[in-house]
Design a protein around this motif. Structure first.
Motif, PDB file in Angstrom:
ATOM      1  N   LEU A  28      -1.833   3.062   6.089  1.00 59.17           N
ATOM      2  CA  LEU A  28      -1.892   3.999   5.151  1.00 59.17           C
ATOM      3  C   LEU A  28      -1.364   5.261   5.662  1.00 59.17           C
ATOM      4  O   LEU A  28      -1.385   6.313   4.665  1.00 59.17           O
ATOM      5  CB  LEU A  28      -3.227   4.129   4.419  1.00 59.17           C
ATOM      6  CG  LEU A  28      -3.766   2.696   3.988  1.00 59.17           C
ATOM      7  CD1 LEU A  28      -5.437   3.230   3.508  1.00 59.17           C
ATOM      8  CD2 LEU A  28      -3.185   2.425   2.801  1.00 59.17           C
ATOM      9  N   ALA A  75       0.812  -1.149  -0.022  1.00 60.25           N
ATOM     10  CA  ALA A  75       0.132  -0.030   0.063  1.00 60.25           C
ATOM     11  C   ALA A  75       0.807   1.093   0.082  1.00 60.25           C
ATOM     12  O   ALA A  75       0.560   2.204   0.387  1.00 60.25           O
ATOM     13  CB  ALA A  75      -0.828   0.051   1.483  1.00 60.25           C
ATOM     14  N   ALA A 103      -5.576  -1.406   0.296  1.00 55.84           N
ATOM     15  CA  ALA A 103      -6.521  -0.915   1.410  1.00 55.84           C
ATOM     16  C   ALA A 103      -7.926  -1.629   1.443  1.00 55.84           C
ATOM     17  O   ALA A 103      -8.337  -2.273   2.314  1.00 55.84           O
ATOM     18  CB  ALA A 103      -6.747   0.452   1.337  1.00 55.84           C
ATOM     19  N   THR A 117      -9.298   7.735   4.811  1.00 54.66           N
ATOM     20  CA  THR A 117      -9.095   6.273   3.938  1.00 54.66           C
ATOM     21  C   THR A 117     -10.193   6.140   3.410  1.00 54.66           C
ATOM     22  O   THR A 117     -10.303   5.445   2.347  1.00 54.66           O
ATOM     23  CB  THR A 117      -8.700   5.217   5.156  1.00 54.66           C
ATOM     24  OG1 THR A 117      -7.662   5.863   6.110  1.00 54.66           O
ATOM     25  CG2 THR A 117      -8.541   3.886   4.559  1.00 54.66           C
ATOM     26  N   TYR A 172     -10.097   6.087  -0.778  1.00 56.07           N
ATOM     27  CA  TYR A 172      -9.436   4.886  -1.105  1.00 56.07           C
ATOM     28  C   TYR A 172     -10.383   4.102  -1.160  1.00 56.07           C
ATOM     29  O   TYR A 172     -10.134   2.780  -1.243  1.00 56.07           O
ATOM     30  CB  TYR A 172      -8.166   4.825  -0.023  1.00 56.07           C
ATOM     31  CG  TYR A 172      -6.930   5.254  -0.108  1.00 56.07           C
ATOM     32  CD1 TYR A 172      -6.051   5.169  -0.882  1.00 56.07           C
ATOM     33  CD2 TYR A 172      -6.950   6.642   0.762  1.00 56.07           C
ATOM     34  CE1 TYR A 172      -4.682   5.993  -1.013  1.00 56.07           C
ATOM     35  CE2 TYR A 172      -5.900   7.582   0.349  1.00 56.07           C
ATOM     36  CZ  TYR A 172      -4.559   7.185  -0.447  1.00 56.07           C
ATOM     37  OH  TYR A 172      -3.612   8.044  -0.596  1.00 56.07           O
ATOM     38  N   ARG A 231      -2.451   0.902  -4.603  1.00 58.49           N
ATOM     39  CA  ARG A 231      -2.529   1.269  -3.354  1.00 58.49           C
ATOM     40  C   ARG A 231      -3.946   1.111  -2.551  1.00 58.49           C
ATOM     41  O   ARG A 231      -4.267   0.474  -1.602  1.00 58.49           O
ATOM     42  CB  ARG A 231      -2.007   2.704  -2.848  1.00 58.49           C
ATOM     43  CG  ARG A 231      -2.178   3.201  -1.706  1.00 58.49           C
ATOM     44  CD  ARG A 231      -1.108   4.723  -1.424  1.00 58.49           C
ATOM     45  NE  ARG A 231      -1.793   5.510  -0.443  1.00 58.49           N
ATOM     46  CZ  ARG A 231      -1.359   5.317   0.745  1.00 58.49           C
ATOM     47  NH1 ARG A 231      -0.262   4.398   0.980  1.00 58.49           N
ATOM     48  NH2 ARG A 231      -1.708   6.336   1.676  1.00 58.49           N
ATOM     49  N   ARG A 232      -4.974   1.692  -3.384  1.00 61.32           N
ATOM     50  CA  ARG A 232      -6.385   1.672  -3.168  1.00 61.32           C
ATOM     51  C   ARG A 232      -6.816  -0.005  -3.024  1.00 61.32           C
ATOM     52  O   ARG A 232      -7.629  -0.382  -1.818  1.00 61.32           O
ATOM     53  CB  ARG A 232      -7.084   2.080  -4.284  1.00 61.32           C
ATOM     54  CG  ARG A 232      -7.279   3.924  -3.971  1.00 61.32           C
ATOM     55  CD  ARG A 232      -8.178   4.493  -5.091  1.00 61.32           C
ATOM     56  NE  ARG A 232      -7.958   5.653  -4.954  1.00 61.32           N
ATOM     57  CZ  ARG A 232      -7.499   6.616  -6.320  1.00 61.32           C
ATOM     58  NH1 ARG A 232      -7.140   5.959  -7.177  1.00 61.32           N
ATOM     59  NH2 ARG A 232      -7.701   7.901  -5.733  1.00 61.32           N
TER      60      ARG A 232
END
Length: 542
Positions: A482, A258, A465, A490, A494, A461-462
């Motif tokens: 994160l 992430a 998460a 977040t 995300y 990265r999303r």
């Protein structure tokens, strides 16, 4: 049925004396008949009595119609300021209040921010203000207005709303239009500059510019595991077979950590000034990551290393654990010999900058104005006069000489230098991989200011998460991983919300547990008190 909104029903927030943490002062919340929804308006004061007076005046203006007639101004004082004739180049006024020019103010602001902002933030903010200055200058030329405008003439409400419109239309940008959130952030940087000028007395007032209303702030979405596999599969088609393995490694690191793109390019095995792993000596402890204060939030943090990332790093032999963790190779491509564009030598570029503007140089070299600005920046060539002052066209003979000198220089520098790729370049190549895999993370919507967008590094990265929250990781832990100040960030940016199937599974599991518990209780309750007494006696006799 939802009830009709009540015009004039205003709330003041916070409804108490202000504390030190209340940075924005008092705010009014009410239904706006122009926007047809509840909005917030800042009172512009920290005095509670004054804020309540403004609330009463705003209510009266809503009820008598003055609010709509003035275009959404909450007080008569603000309406007068908005209507008052100000010396504006956009309105063609020749009167001048301030002797300070835009460029002079910009240089003062740059020196002020240089010691107060981090280098990346400084570069971004100054770049946005320079884009605004070019848009204003293009307007001045179009309208054939006089040169050497002062700062007051560029910071009126009319000028700044014009800037908003041109930014939305994509002026001085790569695409035909910009997202609403992008325009808001760019105008926000300009307004910070305007407020600085107001504090120094260079402008008489701060125009009440209204932010654009935005429904969706996330530019993209979390990608799935299948989509990630597609990206790995098409990687050789984008970067070449020889470089593919190093790029797959980059994608896997981001997918399992992430990391932001800047983080993954700042990830070191052994440099404690960079992001680096910490391997515990005891078996009952887990490896962690140290994030230095050079990161986005400016804090030094220690966060848990995710199991997937640990598994990838464990595969690297101890003898190779030094230097950068990721170092993607350059893309494999062929250089076309018959290229129409060319880059002048630094000496020629410096001479051209004295006589011609960026537009003329760009036409001669057959590139964009953005490319010319980058050439000048990298060569550290700075015009001493005000922006976009130079005029004229470069003749064909001069262009031929420039091209010949450029070709001679490029032939001497034909051997490619082995330099590490920048984070920006890596980000662009990952976006090219997402486009090659045809993974669309945002559909185009011109009305909402959204363009077609393919999977990027941030969508990886999303995706990480999203996987973690659906695996049952708590909101507090995900926020730490994160490195967000608030879980709302977040969730909003995300997409860190449970998927429908994960939520449905949890509901069924909970309800199934309650049902079995109820069944067991019902089973016990079928026996009478006398029968239970005999059953206990029988069990004791066995």
């Amino acid at each position: 049925m939802p009830r009709n909104p009540e015009i004039g029903n205003i709330q003041i927030y916070p409804n108490r004396p202000l504390k030190e943490k209340d940075k924005n002062g008092y705010v009014l919340k009410f239904y706006c008949p122009l926007h047809q929804k509840r909005i917030r308006k800042n009172c512009g004061t920290r005095d509670r009595r004054e804020a309540r007076r403004i609330m009463r005046e705003c209510r009266e203006r809503l009820l008598n119609g003055r609010y709509i007639e003035s275009g959404g101004v909450i007080t008569e004082e603000l309406e007068i300021q908005t209507r008052a004739p100000t010396p504006s180049v956009m309105q063609g006024s020749a009167e001048q209040v301030s002797d300070m020019r835009w460029q002079d103010c910009f240089e003062h602001y740059y020196e002020h921010c240089k010691t107060r902002m981090r280098s990346k933030s400084l570069e971004t903010a100054m770049g946005r203000i320079q884009i605004a200055s070019r848009i204003f200058e293009n307007y001045r030329k179009k309208q054939k207005l006089p040169e050497n405008a002062n700062i007051e003439e560029y910071t009126t409400l009319t000028a700044l709303e014009y800037l908003q419109d041109r930014l939305l239309a994509g002026e001085e940008g790569v695409y035909d239009y910009r997202a609403l959130t992008t325009v808001n952030t760019m105008v926000g940087s300009v307004m910070a500059f305007v407020r600085y000028c107001h504090r120094h007395g260079w402008i008489s007032q701060i125009p009440p510019v209204t932010k654009l209303s935005v429904d969706e702030v996330m530019k993209g979405r979390p990608i799935t595991g299948d989509e990630f596999e597609q990206m790995l599969e098409v990687t050789p088609e984008v970067v070449g077979k020889n470089s593919a393995e190093s790029w797959r490694y980059v994608l896997q690191i981001i997918w399992e950590s992430a990391f932001r793109i800047g983080d993954v390019m700042n990830f070191s095995w052994d440099d404690e000034r960079k992001i680096h792993p910490v391997w515990p000596q005891r078996k009952d402890l887990h490896p962690t990551l140290i994030i230095p204060s050079s990161q986005k939030n400016g804090k030094t943090q220690e966060i848990p290393m995710l199991p997937g990332l640990q598994k990838i790093l464990d595969q690297i032999p101890q003898s190779e654990r030094h230097g950068w963790v990721v170092n993607p190779q350059s893309m494999e491509y062929q250089i076309k010999a018959d290229s129409k564009w060319f880059r002048p030598t630094n000496t020629d570029l410096q001479e051209l900058a004295k006589e011609y503007n960026n537009s003329a140089i760009a036409r001669a070299c057959r590139v964009s104005e953005t490319t010319v600005r980058k050439w000048l920046s990298r060569a550290k060539i700075k015009r001493m006069d005000e922006f976009n002052r130079h005029q004229g066209e470069i003749d064909s003979k001069s262009i031929a000489k420039l091209r010949k000198r450029a070709e001679i220089q490029s032939s001497r520098q034909a051997q490619r230098k082995e330099q590490r790729l920048t984070a920006k370049r890596v980000s662009r190549i990952i976006s090219m991989i997402g486009e090659q895999a045809r993974i669309v993370v945002q559909q185009p919507d011109e009305e909402a200011g959204r363009r077609l967008k393919y999977a990027s590094a941030h969508d990886l990265r999303r995706g990480c998460a999203h996987r973690l929250i659906n695996a049952g990781v708590s909101a507090e832990t995900l926020k730490i991983i994160l490195r967000h100040k608030d879980f709302a960030t977040t969730e909003k940016f995300y997409g860190a919300t449970k998927a429908a199937q994960a939520a449905a599974g949890e509901v069924h599991e909970k309800l199934a547990g309650d049902s079995s518990k109820q069944d067991s209780e019902d089973g016990i309750s079928q026996f009478s008190a006398e029968e239970l007494k005999k059953l206990r006696s029988l069990l004791n006799s066995i």
